[in-house]
Design a protein around this motif. Structure first.
Motif: not given
Length: 176
Positions: A57-66, A92-109
Motif C-alpha cells: 500500500g505504500s509508494l516508492t519513487t525512483g529516479t533515472t538519469t540519462t 564522431t564521439e558519443l557517451r551515454q550514461e544511464i543511472i537507474r534504480p537497482g535492486p535493494a541491497d542485503q539491508n533493504g536499502k
C-alpha cells in the motif's frame, strides 16, 4: 539648445554617417569542417507501489538519469554560386550514461545500476562502429541558414525543419 535636442542631433548625425551594412550571411567554403559538442541530461522520477515485504500500500519513487554527450562534425561538401551549401553531419564521439534504480541491497536499502556506452573505449567503438564517423544527414542551407532540403540515413530528416542544424537563421536585412 536643450540637452535632448543636442542628443538627437548627435544621434542623427552618427546614423547618417554609418554606411548601409550588408546583411549578415553564412559564407561556407567547400571542405570546411565544423565540430560541435552537445551535452544533455534527462532526469525522470517515477512513483510506483512499493510491494516489498511489510510495505503493501505504500509508494516508492525512483529516479533515472540519462546523460548524453556527443560530438557532431559538419562538413561542407559543396557551395553553389548563390551560396547554397551542401553539408554532411556525422557523429564522431558519443557517451551515454544511464543511472537507474537497482535492486535493494542485503539491508533493504535502494541501490543504483549504471550503464555506460562510450565511443572512446574499445568496446564502445566496436558497438558503435556502424554509426560513428559516417554521414547520417545531408542538408542544403541557404546563406541565411534556412533549411532548403534534408536527407537522413535513418529517415528522421523531418525533425530538422523544427530543429535547425545551427539553431537559428540570419535576418533578411540588417535591423535598424
Amino acid at each position: 539648445m536643450s540637452r535632448a535636442t543636442l542628443g538627437f542631433l548627435v544621434l542623427f548625425g552618427c546614423t547618417q554617417s554609418i554606411p548601409a551594412a550588408e546583411p549578415l550571411r553564412f559564407r561556407f567554403t567547400a571542405g570546411q569542417v565544423m565540430n560541435y559538442s552537445v551535452r544533455q541530461t534527462t532526469t525522470v522520477q517515477e512513483t510506483l507501489p512499493d510491494d516489498r515485504a511489510g510495505k503493501s500500500g505504500s509508494l516508492t519513487t525512483g529516479t533515472t538519469t540519462t546523460k548524453l554527450g556527443l560530438t557532431r562534425k559538419w562538413e561542407v561538401k559543396a557551395v553553389d554560386a548563390q551560396g547554397v551549401a551542401t553539408l554532411e553531419m556525422a557523429i564522431t564521439e558519443l557517451r551515454q550514461e544511464i543511472i537507474r534504480p537497482g535492486p535493494a541491497d542485503q539491508n533493504g536499502k535502494p541501490t543504483t545500476d549504471t550503464i555506460v556506452l562510450d565511443s572512446t573505449t574499445a568496446e564502445g567503438r566496436k558497438q558503435m562502429a556502424e554509426y560513428l564517423n559516417k554521414p547520417i544527414v545531408t542538408v542544403k542551407l541557404d546563406p541565411r541558414g534556412q533549411l532548403i532540403a534534408a536527407q537522413s540515413t535513418s529517415g528522421a530528416s523531418h525533425r530538422l525543419t523544427a530543429e535547425l542544424p545551427f539553431r537559428f537563421t540570419l535576418p533578411e536585412a540588417v535591423p535598424h
